[in-house]
Structure formats: C-alpha cells, structure tokens
Design a protein around this motif. Structure first.
Motif, PDB file in Angstrom:
ATOM      1  N   VAL A 193      12.717   7.309 -19.340  1.00  0.00           N
ATOM      2  CA  VAL A 193      12.615   5.730 -19.505  1.00  0.00           C
ATOM      3  C   VAL A 193      12.020   5.106 -18.278  1.00  0.00           C
ATOM      4  O   VAL A 193      12.682   5.106 -17.184  1.00  0.00           O
ATOM      5  CB  VAL A 193      13.749   5.029 -20.261  1.00  0.00           C
ATOM      6  CG1 VAL A 193      13.749   3.547 -20.215  1.00  0.00           C
ATOM      7  CG2 VAL A 193      14.341   5.728 -21.464  1.00  0.00           C
ATOM      8  N   GLY A 194      11.039   4.068 -18.386  1.00  0.00           N
ATOM      9  CA  GLY A 194      10.549   3.305 -17.384  1.00  0.00           C
ATOM     10  C   GLY A 194      10.851   1.832 -17.380  1.00  0.00           C
ATOM     11  O   GLY A 194      11.360   1.647 -16.232  1.00  0.00           O
ATOM     12  N   VAL A 195      10.901   1.445 -18.371  1.00  0.00           N
ATOM     13  CA  VAL A 195      11.460  -0.092 -18.490  1.00  0.00           C
ATOM     14  C   VAL A 195      12.198  -0.356 -19.914  1.00  0.00           C
ATOM     15  O   VAL A 195      12.036   0.295 -20.845  1.00  0.00           O
ATOM     16  CB  VAL A 195       9.870  -1.006 -18.767  1.00  0.00           C
ATOM     17  CG1 VAL A 195      10.257  -2.435 -18.971  1.00  0.00           C
ATOM     18  CG2 VAL A 195       9.220  -0.819 -17.511  1.00  0.00           C
ATOM     19  N   VAL A 196      13.016  -1.257 -19.730  1.00  0.00           N
ATOM     20  CA  VAL A 196      14.077  -1.845 -20.986  1.00  0.00           C
ATOM     21  C   VAL A 196      13.810  -3.047 -21.003  1.00  0.00           C
ATOM     22  O   VAL A 196      13.862  -3.840 -20.137  1.00  0.00           O
ATOM     23  CB  VAL A 196      15.341  -1.081 -20.635  1.00  0.00           C
ATOM     24  CG1 VAL A 196      16.235  -1.449 -21.905  1.00  0.00           C
ATOM     25  CG2 VAL A 196      15.394   0.490 -20.574  1.00  0.00           C
ATOM     26  N   PHE A 197      13.798  -3.657 -22.327  1.00  0.00           N
ATOM     27  CA  PHE A 197      13.945  -5.125 -22.747  1.00  0.00           C
ATOM     28  C   PHE A 197      15.141  -5.201 -23.888  1.00  0.00           C
ATOM     29  O   PHE A 197      15.148  -4.224 -24.695  1.00  0.00           O
ATOM     30  CB  PHE A 197      12.603  -5.581 -23.149  1.00  0.00           C
ATOM     31  CG  PHE A 197      11.786  -6.048 -22.059  1.00  0.00           C
ATOM     32  CD1 PHE A 197      11.713  -7.468 -21.650  1.00  0.00           C
ATOM     33  CD2 PHE A 197      10.689  -5.165 -21.488  1.00  0.00           C
ATOM     34  CE1 PHE A 197      11.016  -7.775 -20.511  1.00  0.00           C
ATOM     35  CE2 PHE A 197      10.039  -5.399 -20.476  1.00  0.00           C
ATOM     36  CZ  PHE A 197      10.020  -6.615 -20.014  1.00  0.00           C
TER      37      PHE A 197
END
Length: 464
Positions: free
Chosen positions: A327-331
């Motif tokens: 995973v690189g980015v989470v929102f």
C-alpha cells in the motif's frame, strides 16, 4: 441529402466508448441536432469511473472518485443533473509510515520535518517552475521540449538530488498520480500534467485541490444521468471490432451489426485501439502515440467497517506508506453520513506487480496489515473487503489513465496526440489540455471532439 439527414436508421455520428469523454461528445452532438449513437463494449457507462453498492449498503468508487474546485466542467455537469457532492474527510491527524516502520502523525500537507522533506520540496518547486512554461495547446512549442521529453522523471530526480529519502518521496508522488514508476514516464509528460492541473499542489492535496470532494451517489452518477438523458442512443455490450472509412462516410462494425455514419469519434484509452481494426490503417504517428502511452498499474482496495473508528482516535484516515507494504496511500472513503467506516488503499506500479501475484488470502492480509498501521488494530477485521485490480480489467487494460514514455511526445505528439485521422476523431482525457488524466479533462475532450465534428459536418453542408 445532407450529412445530418442520413438514411433511416443510420446516425450522423458514431461515438465509440461510453465513458465521460464519449458521453460528453454524444450529448454535445445531440444538443446540436446531430443524430448520434454511442457504442460501448462493457455492460455499463462511466468507463474508468465505476461505483458499486456493496452488500452492507455502502457505495464505493473503484475508479476515479474526486472532484476539485477548478474542475469547472465537471461541476457544471454535476449541477445540471443534480448530483450532490460532499467534502473529502480530512479532519484529524494524518500518518506517515517510513521504511523502518516509524510512524509519524502530522497535520497539513506534510510533516514539518522528516527524512528527505527539504530536498523533496526543493525539487517539486523546481518542477512547478518548469511546468509554468508549458504550452498546453501546442506542447511541442514548450522551451526545452525535446530535452525534457528525452529524459525520464527518475533521471531528472537523480540529477537534482542524491538524497535517497527525497527520491523515495518523489517516487511515491509519481506512483500516486500516474500509477507508474519514475523510470517509466517522460519528464516532459510530468511537466505537461502539472501545468494542465495548475501546479503540483493541485495534484497532491485535498482541500481546494484535486481530492477536494466526493459524490454522494458515486463518481459515475453524472455519467449514469447523462446516459439516461441520451436514452436509446447508448448501446451497451456492443464492442466495436472495426472502423472502415469510405468515400462518403464510415462503417463501424460491432459484434452485432454494421453502423454507417458520416464521422466517428473514438473515445477509448489509447491501449484499447489495438483491439479495433482500422481501414485504412491509422497514421503511423497515431499508432506510435498509442504505443508510447501505456495505462498505469494500480489496484484500489476498500475495507468496510461498522464505523469510522479511527476518527474517534483523532485520526483522519489519510496516510502515506514508504516501506515494503504494497500500500502506498490511504484515504478515508466513508459515506457522508458516516453510517459505515471505509478506508481505501492504493497499490501502485512495481508494488502492484508483486502484490497481484499473491493468492487472495495473502493479498488481503497484506492490505489489512497496512491499514492497521494507519488506523489501529481494529482495521484488521473489516466487515467487507473489495479489490479492483485495474490491469485485470478487460476493456480498460489498466488504470486509471495512461502516461507517456520518454520520447513519445517528441516522436509522435504533434500529429498523433489528438489530430483527426480523416473521418476519425479522438476524445478521451489523455487528449485534454486542461486537467489531463482527470474526469474534467475527459469532459473537455468530448466538447472539443464534438466541436470538430460539427464544424466538419457544417462544412460539408455548405459545400452541398
């Protein structure tokens, strides 16, 4: 008989693809009194924008999902069809997880201090400076155009800094926006894209920028409303196999029928062109452009929970991860009423290749473990888990957009980017000058293509 008064059953124009570009093209043509039909290979409209109502009653966006304040065309369409939006949730502390497992909470755009931040900010400011000189309508007229297009983003970054932490940050930025690795993408394409959006911050940030708001009923709500207004002009499940230009029009062959028209607008991703046979063959520059413009590699994974529990702990659900996690980015992708909690995780580029090769259980474990670093141990037990691995999508061949490889703009951009090929016109977000790669860009490309076609039809009528 004029081109707008063709034989019964034959439209004046065929549009290939029912994403935002194709639907906008068709809507503009219909509004101008042109008889038009839209042929869509899939069983839905929206293209690379698709939402799903999950078993727990939450609508999630598997493709493009956000709208920003300067995406005025998208806002206008949303207002026209009464499609409501709400602000992206960003209240609370964000978190940055570094490669050694260190987690740092912060507020605002980035931590005040941390590995590589100073050099990262210096290099991104330089990108903005160079992007300010880009000619968006005639990119090849940009100063140092060929020089920038000959280099990859990675070559440029490494020439600017030896700070490995800054390079890691820059790499994640490339991965997050283009779903590609810095070595794969033309530096000029990065600059063009920045100029198209209005600067680096516009691409990266939430409030007031590209990730400002979401749609209550999913980002494809506007597309669904546009298709409903077009009615039976839109034909689903009818893939185009070939397009033949004749002396007085085009013949578009699908799996079901042959449709004859005066003009055709092709509004599909560049990689999809290889699935359509053209007669005569497309110009070399158009083919070269498509082959230099591969789709990105990305998966979008949603984990649904009973509540957005991280908010009670003062966390926003927004995170960047620089370590070995896929995973690189989470929102935070929870619904507006917070009736459920939803975290969305993005897996990009080389990380996607490794993660997608795992079995179902291993992929899930890798993602929920990453989410637990962001939101706490409760994140390991979602009530629903949904994956959309875009390179596995049959018609899109990747997601959500293409990027241009080094040398592609120089070799093929002038005549291959969006110049018509006889009676064949092009739409699609990749052909846009403003908000290239975004839904707003798809909409503007449809407006441009429709304008080209209307002008061509009018010219024929005037000669007649």
């Amino acid at each position: 008989m004029t081109t707008r008064e063709r034989a019964a059953g034959d439209p004046g124009v065929v549009v290939v693809g029912a994403g935002y570009a194709g639907l906008t093209t068709a809507s503009r043509l219909a509004d101008a009194g042109v008889d038009v039909v839209v042929l869509e290979a899939g069983d839905r409209v929206g293209g690379r924008v698709v939402s799903e109502l999950t078993g727990s009653g939450v609508r999630v966006d598997h493709g493009g999902q956000w709208i920003g304040p300067t995406q005025r065309r998208f806002h206008a369409l949303a207002a026209r069809f009464g499609c409501a939006t709400f602000p992206t949730w960003e209240t609370g502390r964000h978190v940055e997880v570094w490669h050694d497992g260190t987690a740092v909470d912060y507020a605002g755009a980035a931590p005040d201090d941390g590995p590589g931040i100073a050099e990262y900010e210096r290099v991104t400011a330089l990108l903005d400076e160079l992007a300010s000189r880009v000619d968006l309508d005639r990119p090849w007229r940009t100063p140092r155009f060929e020089e920038f297009d000959a280099r990859s983003a990675e070559e440029f970054f490494r020439a600017q800094t030896s700070d490995e932490d800054a390079l890691v940050r820059l790499a994640l930025a490339i991965q997050g926006v283009w779903c590609a690795e810095p070595r794969e993408i033309s530096l000029f394409h990065v600059l063009f894209y920045l100029a198209s959006a209005g600067g680096y911050e516009q691409l990266m940030e939430t409030r007031g920028c590209a990730q400002d708001a979401r749609f209550t009923d999913g980002a494809d709500a506007v597309a669904r409303a546009m298709a409903a207004a077009l009615g039976d002009r839109v034909r689903l499940g009818d893939p185009v196999r070939s397009i033949r230009q004749t002396a007085d029009g085009v013949e578009v062959t699908t799996g079901r029928t042959v449709v004859r028209a005066a003009r055709v607008v092709v509004a599909v991703p560049p990689a999809t062109l290889e699935r359509i046979t053209f007669d005569p063959a497309l110009p070399a520059d158009r083919l070269g452009w498509a082959r230099h413009s591969p789709m990105g590699r990305v998966a979008k994974v949603h984990a649904v929970y009973d509540t957005p529990f991280w908010r009670a702990h003062g966390r926003s659900g927004i995170a960047t991860l620089y370590g070995e996690s896929p995973v690189g980015v989470v929102f935070d992708n929870s619904p507006e009423d917070a009736s459920r909690g939803v975290l969305v995780a993005f897996v990009y580029g080389d990380r996607l290749d490794r993660w997608a090769a795992l079995d179902d259980a291993a992929r899930r474990e890798a993602v929920v473990s990453a989410l637990s670093e962001v939101a706490g141990a409760e994140a390991k037990e979602p009530v629903e888990y949904l994956e959309k691995i875009w390179p596995h999508e049959g018609w899109t061949v990747g997601g959500y957009e293409c990027f241009v490889k080094p040398g592609g703009w120089t070799a093929h951009g002038r005549d291959g980017w969006r110049a018509p090929a006889g009676r064949v016109h092009w739409a699609g977000t990749e052909t846009a000058s403003v908000w290239n790669g975004y839904i707003d860009g798809a909409i503007s490309s449809g407006e441009r293509a429709a304008g080209e076609v209307i002008s061509a039809l009018d010219a024929v009528e005037q000669r007649g």
